[in-house]
Design an enzyme around this catalytic site. Structure first.
Site, PDB file in Angstrom:
ATOM      1  N   GLU A  26     -38.807 -35.759  22.828  1.00 13.58           N
ATOM      2  CA  GLU A  26     -39.438 -36.101  24.103  1.00 13.58           C
ATOM      3  C   GLU A  26     -40.600 -35.161  24.359  1.00 13.58           C
ATOM      4  O   GLU A  26     -40.447 -33.942  24.237  1.00 13.58           O
ATOM      5  CB  GLU A  26     -38.464 -35.932  25.286  1.00 13.58           C
ATOM      6  CG  GLU A  26     -37.374 -36.952  25.347  1.00 13.58           C
ATOM      7  CD  GLU A  26     -36.484 -36.791  26.582  1.00 13.58           C
ATOM      8  OE1 GLU A  26     -36.883 -36.108  27.548  1.00 13.58           O
ATOM      9  OE2 GLU A  26     -35.387 -37.355  26.564  1.00 13.58           O
TER      10      GLU A  26
HETATM   11  C1  NOJ Z   1     -35.571 -35.499  30.115  1.00 12.27           C
HETATM   12  C2  NOJ Z   1     -34.674 -36.702  30.064  1.00 12.27           C
HETATM   13  O1  NOJ Z   1     -33.971 -36.690  28.857  1.00 12.27           O
HETATM   14  C3  NOJ Z   1     -35.426 -38.025  30.183  1.00 12.27           C
HETATM   15  O2  NOJ Z   1     -34.500 -39.050  30.318  1.00 12.27           O
HETATM   16  C4  NOJ Z   1     -36.404 -37.980  31.324  1.00 12.27           C
HETATM   17  O3  NOJ Z   1     -37.100 -39.197  31.420  1.00 12.27           O
HETATM   18  C5  NOJ Z   1     -37.358 -36.824  31.113  1.00 12.27           C
HETATM   19  N1  NOJ Z   1     -36.615 -35.586  31.081  1.00 12.27           N
HETATM   20  C6  NOJ Z   1     -38.436 -36.724  32.194  1.00 12.27           C
HETATM   21  O4  NOJ Z   1     -37.862 -36.408  33.417  1.00 12.27           O
END
Ligand code: NOJ
Length: 585
Positions: free
Chosen positions: A414
């Site tokens: 991410e």
């Molecule tokens: C981390 C989380 O895993 C994810 O689901 C979320 O969208 C992001 N943070 C942004 O807040």
């Protein structure tokens, strides 16, 4: 040598471990550098991601059971504007549409999660397996593979079956380890012929701290000082068990990999010449990423966590530390259970030392760390309140992972930035800038020798942002949530990311600057489309209001307000007229 090693005088073993694992990371090296033009290693995997509860919708369809997020979001006051993920992006019905967006981006991989209660409605495998749920994920995986997109699948992105929460207290209870293992085993059995990248848990820090300590997230428990540590302890054991299950029962046949996705903000010492700040910054990172990574790579919690939580527990008058312990057998069972490390990273904090004296009631994960977090007001923060753009922190975090955990293979699971809900601007130059700079810092980290194998832009679509509801948009694609078809519109960052992918990096300055210009030019037509759609839906909403019970209230307001304003205007005009006449006389 790391400063924390000096503290751990009574743990000879840990001292050796610190010396060998952490000696390379230099907290005083603070080179932020300029933009680096170059490309990524051949075979580098470019992707985007999302998760089940955030995108699927269909919360009660086709035999799906309730998750803790279904229940939590339906409680008033838990989520911004009382939003829920009931329908979200309707991803459940849009497999083909969404895969065509991914194809357009030329993604190599797509990261999604499996909703546990969609395939095991009560969470207990022996109760019932929901074939329709299995079919949905089968279809998603097959279509991805047909499109040459590798699925990277997360088993737990926060949507625990509600029954497990109600019956056992969820992750507070050790019985979750076996239930989760049964669920994972079922996924390996059903999908493992095609899925080769498994992530056991997404961001367990958040599950533990926000789910069981502060209660901002489902299941909303506020067990200060204990809840997070207990939840994390069980999650780490569950992760290790699932890795062993794969290793012993499936690896030979399926030849896949099992990792975990940890999130971590970077912590930079406020004063790089102050040893106390350096130690505090390291504590920040150890209490965040290290809490999970150290047991998984080295077999036990970071020494600094054991020292700090242990000492505070004694000062509180407790007989044992609030941080649970692993037995020697558990340590060796947990150590090394990671074929790759997923890293979710968004932002950075400056850290300074601060004494948080222990009190009987005020102890918490946060006060256990003895530090304060600061931000530089010049850091851009376009969307989420917590998310400041600090690209150099990313390179430092990746280097920290390299030096602390023996340079594992890393997938960035991410990374991305949000904007506010009301922002219907598709020309998201700030997102382009964020991606450009963060991806560049990742490239520098690879040049430093960090083994980053893939990158996942977060996220493909705007989606449900947990307690923030739909008020923050992380997507490369804008989703019009007011329209029940949930249409997707490309933001300018789609064009930019697409070019990064097709060039496998940043070939040269002239080209990269061109991409940005072109991306911004192209987004104006999508902007017009969206604006036209918005006008249409605003008109439709007004029409709907006429038939709405609220309208009667509006009429009532009109009845009172309009005559009052008229009367007042007449009175003011009369007074003015009298005043003018008098002056004339
Ligand atoms: C981390 C989380 O895993 C994810 O689901 C979320 O969208 C992001 N943070 C942004 O807040």
């Amino acid at each position: 040598m790391q400063p924390r090693c000096a503290v751990s005088v009574c743990h000879v073993f840990m001292l050796v471990l610190c010396l060998s694992a952490a000696e390379d990371f230099d907290w005083t090296k603070n080179n932020h550098g300029s933009f680096y033009y170059g490309t990524f290693p051949a075979g580098f995997s470019w992707g985007a991601g999302g998760s089940a509860y955030q995108t699927e919708g269909a919360w009660d369809k086709d035999g799906k059971g309730l998750s803790i997020w279904d229940v939590f979001s339906h409680k008033k006051g838990k989520i911004q504007l009382n939003d829920t993920g009931d329908s979200s992006c309707e991803g459940y019905y849009k497999i083909k549409d969404d895969i065509s967006l991914m194809k357009d981006l030329r993604l190599n991989h797509y990261r999604f999660s499996i909703a546990w209660p969609r395939i095991i409605p009560t969470g207990v495998k022996s109760d019932h397996v929901n074939e329709k749920g299995i079919q949905y994920y089968d279809e998603l995986i097959d279509h991805l593979l047909e499109s040459n997109i590798t699925p990277i699948v997360t088993l737990y992105h926060w949507d625990l079956p509600q029954v497990l929460q109600e019956k056992y207290g969820g992750w507070q209870n050790i019985s979750m380890v076996n239930h989760f293992n049964d669920f994972a085993n079922l996924c390996f059995e059903k999908f493992g012929d095609r899925v080769k990248h498994w992530i056991t848990f997404n961001n367990p820090w958040s599950v533990a701290v926000e789910g069981y300590e502060t209660g901002e997230h489902a299941p909303g428990m506020r067990l200060r000082g204990n809840g997070a540590y207990r939840a994390a302890h069980h999650i780490i054991k569950a992760h290790a068990k699932v890795w062993h299950t794969y290793d012993t029962q499936w690896r030979e046949k399926q030849k896949g990999l099992v990792g975990i996705s940890l999130s971590g903000d970077w912590g930079e010492p406020v004063d790089i010449s102050n040893q106390k700040d350096i130690e505090a910054a390291e504590r920040y990172v150890q209490f965040y990423l290290g809490w999970f990574a150290t047991p998984i790579f080295h077999g036990d919690y970071p020494q600094v966590m054991k020292d700090f939580v242990g000492r505070k527990s004694v000062q509180q008058g407790l007989g044992t530390s609030r941080l649970p312990t692993f037995s020697p057998q558990e340590k060796s069972y947990i150590k090394g259970t990671c074929d790759f490390l997923g890293i979710g990273h968004f932002t950075t904090r400056y850290i300074t030392h601060r004494n948080d004296p222990p009190g009987r009631s005020s102890n918490s994960y946060f006060t256990d760390r003895d530090l304060a977090e600061l931000v530089d007001p010049r850091w851009p923060d376009p969307g989420s309140e917590w998310l400041y753009s600090v690209p150099w922190g990313f390179r430092r975090l990746l280097n920290f992972v390299k030096t602390q955990y023996g340079n594992p293979n890393i997938y960035v699971t991410e990374n991305g930035v949000s904007e506010k809900m009301m922002c219907t601007e598709l020309c998201d130059e700030w997102r382009i800038q964020y991606y450009k700079d963060y991806i560049n810092e990742m490239l520098k980290a690879i040049r430093d020798g960090v083994n980053v194998k893939g990158y996942t832009a977060w996220s493909l679509l705007d989606k449900f942002e947990w307690d923030e509801g739909y008020s923050e948009r992380f997507g490369l694609y804008y989703v019009d949530f007011r329209n029940k078809n949930k249409p997707r519109y490309p933001k300018a960052s789609v064009q930019f990311y697409k070019r990064v992918i097709s060039s496998n990096g940043f070939p040269n300055q002239r080209e990269v600057e061109n991409w940005k210009r072109k991306a911004v030019e192209m987004c104006s037509s999508s902007n017009q489309l969206l604006a036209a759609e918005e006008q249409r839906s605003t008109a439709a909403n007004i029409l709907r209001l006429i038939h709405d019970p609220l309208t009667s209230h509006m009429e009532m307001v009109t009845e009172i307000v309009v005559p009052t304003v008229c009367t007042l205007s007449i009175l003011i005009s009369a007074v003015l007229l009298m005043f003018l006449l008098r002056r004339k006389n």
